[in-house]
Scaffold this active site. Structure first.
Site, mmCIF file in Angstrom:
data_model
loop_
_atom_site.group_PDB
_atom_site.id
_atom_site.type_symbol
_atom_site.label_atom_id
_atom_site.label_comp_id
_atom_site.label_asym_id
_atom_site.label_seq_id
_atom_site.Cartn_x
_atom_site.Cartn_y
_atom_site.Cartn_z
ATOM 1 C CB SER A 177 -2.346 -7.989 0.185
ATOM 2 O OG SER A 177 -2.824 -7.074 -0.778
ATOM 3 C CE LYS B 287 -3.951 -9.125 4.532
ATOM 4 N NZ LYS B 287 -4.191 -10.491 5.025
ATOM 5 C CE1 TYR C 14 -6.542 -6.362 3.928
ATOM 6 C CE2 TYR C 14 -5.765 -5.031 2.084
ATOM 7 C CZ TYR C 14 -6.017 -6.257 2.646
ATOM 8 O OH TYR C 14 -5.733 -7.395 1.932
#
Ligand code: UD1
Length: 342
Positions: free
Chosen positions: A123, A151, A147
């Site tokens: 992302s 990643k 989050y």
């Protein structure tokens, strides 16, 4: 190719599985269904007109992963993971366990099985604090929340693994802001509860589930004062996974590639485009900035063109028209009777 798709019932995974099937690949999908519906799988089969094997499996089930990977897969496309920023702040350990430990399990099972081709769902969140756009892949990485941290750490795990032995071919696809739905209106984004992201909130407002959109910040240093993002059609994203798989032999080690249109649109521009597509007035009001949000971010998508031969083909009006078709025909998502859960 025989391809394993993790998170195949999710928003981007379902669209990618469909594109792979339509391109003639053999697809085996799994998902733990913690944030998705098995009905997505039935719809993928229906639209593709082809069989697709599906298993309910969790990345934390190492025995299950080992058993599945023992089949001879040519490649894995890995989407499975938790993805809500605010939830990750409240429940960091769930994010580390599911996303990081889950991905470590997957990589270990791949290594044991001798499958060394991976396309991973990363992302633009790995760019953390951003200044001037466009952002290319060399922009320093940092994470602003758990989050984003997961990643970033999974990317690092892939870089380390690829350096540890020859033969790994790993493409880390950094998505900007995925929106839209398949043009059939049969698969699309189905957030549980109140959507965190802008487009599903706009569409739920258009269809009457929400009263109005809250525009987080009207005083950014952008042309109309609202946030600017690189919205990219989920079908374009899905096709980029297909392109990555079909060119994966040209890769060596782990390589990160941005997936965006290379163009930014503002929150207000997206609301206007969604109004045009739906023919409905979409009420909105200004609200304070959301903590952690950047004013503007869009991709430099040059590398995707060079390495994958991919560039986004579907424009903002098409993103809205397709998302609206999905929303209008599935106002309560896959579980038609689930309005109560919202
Ligand atoms: C968010 C995540 C990002 C994740 C991405 C996945 C944050 C801070 N970032 O990106 O890590 O990879 O989703 O798609 O959550 N907005 C409103 N009203 C709303 C919702 C959003 O005005 O109800 C605005 C936001 O302030 C922002 C823009 O719309 O300017 C896009 O927001 P969103 O769709 O949540 O995506 P990002 O924040 O860019």
């Amino acid at each position: 190719m025989k391809v394993l798709v993790t998170g195949a019932a999710g928003y981007i995974g379902s669209h990618a599985a469909l594109e792979l099937l339509e391109a003639g690949h053999e697809v085996v999908g799994f998902d733990n269904l913690s944030n998705s519906s098995e009905r997505a799988i039935a719809r993928i089969r229906e639209v593709a007109g082809r069989a697709m094997r599906f298993e309910r499996l969790d990345l934390l089930d190492m025995d299950g992963l080992t058993r599945l990977l023992a089949e001879d897969f040519d490649a894995v496309v890995h989407f499975a993971g938790l993805k809500a920023v605010a939830e990750s702040v409240e429940k960091p350990l769930e994010y580390w366990r599911n996303n990081v430990s889950g991905s470590a399990n997957l990589l270990a099972a791949m290594k044991a099985a001798g499958c060394r081709r991976l396309v991973f769902s990363s992302s633009c969140t790995v760019y953390g604090e951003v200044g001037k756009s466009p952002i290319d892949e060399n922009h320093p990485r940092s994470a602003a929340n758990p989050y984003g941290n997961t990643k970033l750490v999974i990317e690092d795990m892939c870089f380390d693994l690829a350096r540890s032995e020859p033969g790994w071919k790993i493409v880390l696809l950094r998505y900007f802001n995925p929106v839209g739905a398949h043009e059939s209106g049969r698969i699309g984004e189905d957030p549980r509860g109140v959507p965190n992201n802008l487009m599903p909130f706009i569409m739920q407002t258009a269809v009457g589930i929400r009263d109005k959109v809250r525009v987080f910040g009207g005083d950014y240093a952008t042309p109309d004062g609202t946030g600017v993002r690189d919205f990219v059609h989920v079908v374009d994203l899905a096709r980029a996974h297909l392109a990555a798989l079909e060119r994966i032999e040209d890769f060596s080690g782990a390589v990160a590639v941005n997936l965006g249109t290379g163009r930014g649109f503002s929150v207000l521009e997206l609301i206007e485009a969604a109004s045009r597509a739906s023919g409905r007035r979409i009420p909105f009001e200004f609200a304070p900035r959301r903590p952690g949000d950047a004013a503007a971010i869009w991709a430099d998508a040059t590398l995707a063109r060079e390495k994958l031969g991919w560039s986004a083909a579907l424009d903002l009006d098409r993103m809205c028209a397709d998302h609206w078709r999905w929303q209008r025909s599935n106002p309560a998502g896959y579980e038609g009777d689930s309005a109560a859960k919202r």
